[in-house]
Every structure is written in C-alpha cells, then in structure tokens.
Design a protein around this motif. Structure first.
Motif, PDB file in Angstrom:
ATOM      1  N   VAL A   1       0.840  -1.194   0.000  1.00 59.29           N
ATOM      2  CA  VAL A   1       0.000   0.000   0.000  1.00 59.29           C
ATOM      3  C   VAL A   1       0.876   1.244   0.000  1.00 59.29           C
ATOM      4  CG1 VAL A   1      -1.716   1.284   1.345  1.00 59.29           C
ATOM      5  CG2 VAL A   1      -1.919  -1.187   1.111  1.00 59.29           C
ATOM      6  N   TRP A   2       1.954   1.203   0.769  1.00 61.25           N
ATOM      7  CA  TRP A   2       2.880   2.329   0.812  1.00 61.25           C
ATOM      8  C   TRP A   2       3.598   2.504  -0.519  1.00 61.25           C
ATOM      9  CZ3 TRP A   2       3.077   6.048   4.342  1.00 61.25           C
ATOM     10  CH2 TRP A   2       2.452   5.816   5.566  1.00 61.25           C
ATOM     11  N   LEU A   3       3.972   1.395  -1.152  1.00 62.82           N
ATOM     12  CA  LEU A   3       4.635   1.494  -2.454  1.00 62.82           C
ATOM     13  C   LEU A   3       3.667   1.978  -3.532  1.00 62.82           C
ATOM     14  CD1 LEU A   3       6.990  -1.614  -2.422  1.00 62.82           C
ATOM     15  CD2 LEU A   3       7.530   0.771  -1.937  1.00 62.82           C
ATOM     16  N   ALA A   4       2.403   1.567  -3.475  1.00 61.75           N
ATOM     17  CA  ALA A   4       1.400   2.070  -4.413  1.00 61.75           C
ATOM     18  C   ALA A   4       1.180   3.571  -4.202  1.00 61.75           C
ATOM     19  CB  ALA A   4       0.094   1.303  -4.254  1.00 61.75           C
ATOM     20  N   GLY A   5       1.145   3.989  -2.952  1.00 62.66           N
ATOM     21  CA  GLY A   5       1.031   5.413  -2.653  1.00 62.66           C
ATOM     22  C   GLY A   5       2.222   6.200  -3.162  1.00 62.66           C
ATOM     23  N   ALA A   6       3.411   5.618  -3.036  1.00 59.69           N
ATOM     24  CA  ALA A   6       4.614   6.274  -3.543  1.00 59.69           C
ATOM     25  C   ALA A   6       4.541   6.426  -5.060  1.00 59.69           C
ATOM     26  CB  ALA A   6       5.857   5.471  -3.155  1.00 59.69           C
ATOM     27  N   LEU A   7       4.040   5.410  -5.730  1.00 58.70           N
ATOM     28  CA  LEU A   7       3.900   5.470  -7.182  1.00 58.70           C
ATOM     29  C   LEU A   7       2.897   6.546  -7.592  1.00 58.70           C
ATOM     30  CD1 LEU A   7       4.655   4.189  -9.921  1.00 58.70           C
ATOM     31  CD2 LEU A   7       2.684   2.697  -9.617  1.00 58.70           C
TER      32      LEU A   7
ATOM     33  N   GLY B   1       9.566   9.224   0.743  1.00 53.54           N
ATOM     34  CA  GLY B   1       9.269   8.817   2.121  1.00 53.54           C
ATOM     35  C   GLY B   1       8.333   7.630   2.180  1.00 53.54           C
ATOM     36  N   ALA B   2       7.306   7.620   1.316  1.00 49.92           N
ATOM     37  CA  ALA B   2       6.369   6.499   1.285  1.00 49.92           C
ATOM     38  C   ALA B   2       7.052   5.233   0.775  1.00 49.92           C
ATOM     39  CB  ALA B   2       5.165   6.840   0.411  1.00 49.92           C
ATOM     40  N   ALA B   3       7.924   5.378  -0.223  1.00 55.32           N
ATOM     41  CA  ALA B   3       8.625   4.208  -0.760  1.00 55.32           C
ATOM     42  C   ALA B   3       9.549   3.594   0.290  1.00 55.32           C
ATOM     43  CB  ALA B   3       9.414   4.598  -2.002  1.00 55.32           C
ATOM     44  N   ILE B   4      10.271   4.419   1.010  1.00 57.10           N
ATOM     45  CA  ILE B   4      11.173   3.896   2.038  1.00 57.10           C
ATOM     46  C   ILE B   4      10.370   3.267   3.180  1.00 57.10           C
ATOM     47  CG2 ILE B   4      12.942   4.510   3.733  1.00 57.10           C
ATOM     48  CD1 ILE B   4      13.890   6.674   1.772  1.00 57.10           C
TER      49      ILE B   4
END
Length: 95
Positions: A8-14, A34-37
């Motif tokens: 979910v965090w990686l999708a948000g980062a994208l 920040g979301a990706a990390i």
C-alpha cells in the motif's frame, strides 16, 4: 489495517510520483520517496517494521521524518529553482 501493508505504501509512492510529474516543486517527490522507504521498511521486516505495523502514530512519524529528509536532500541536490528570488546577505559595496 491497510497502513501496515508494505505494498500500500509502495502504491502510494507510485501515485505521488506520478502526481509530481503534473505538479512541479519536488514536494510530492519528497513524500513519494518517504512512502517508498516506509514501504520497503515494512516489507523487509524486523523490529522497526513490527513497531510500525503495531502503531499508526509511529508509522506516520517515520513517514514524516523520511519525507522531510528526502525533501531536504532534493533541495540540496536540485538547488534553487529558476525564477526564485535570491536573498542577498551582503552588499557588494561593503568591505
């Protein structure tokens, strides 16, 4: 809890990275990094991921700190944008 799932965090980062293309200023890119990390930390696991998965405030704090660090590094690397006013601290006529 959706906030404790790594993808979910990686999708948000994208999504934030794509939005950065439409909005300039490197602000959303800092949040995307920040979301990706945060997503990578949750995906790797360990004691920090356990803390983040168990506490929404801890997750938000880590995300905020990582986003601030990413934004500061981007400002350092990219520098002052064209058209931004430069503030002079010293007059060239002073000795």
């Amino acid at each position: 809890m959706m906030w404790s799932v790594w993808w979910v965090w990686l999708a948000g980062a994208l999504i934030l990275g794509v939005l950065e293309v439409f909005v300039s200023g490197y602000i959303l890119l800092g949040f995307a990094i920040g979301a990706a990390i945060t997503g990578i930390l949750l995906g790797i696991g360990g004691p920090l991921a356990t803390l983040m998965a168990g506490s929404l405030p801890a997750t938000m704090l880590i995300f905020a700190v990582l986003s601030l660090i990413a934004w500061a590094l981007l400002r350092k690397v990219v520098g002052v944008r064209d058209g931004q006013v430069k503030v002079w601290d010293r007059d060239i006529n002073e000795d």
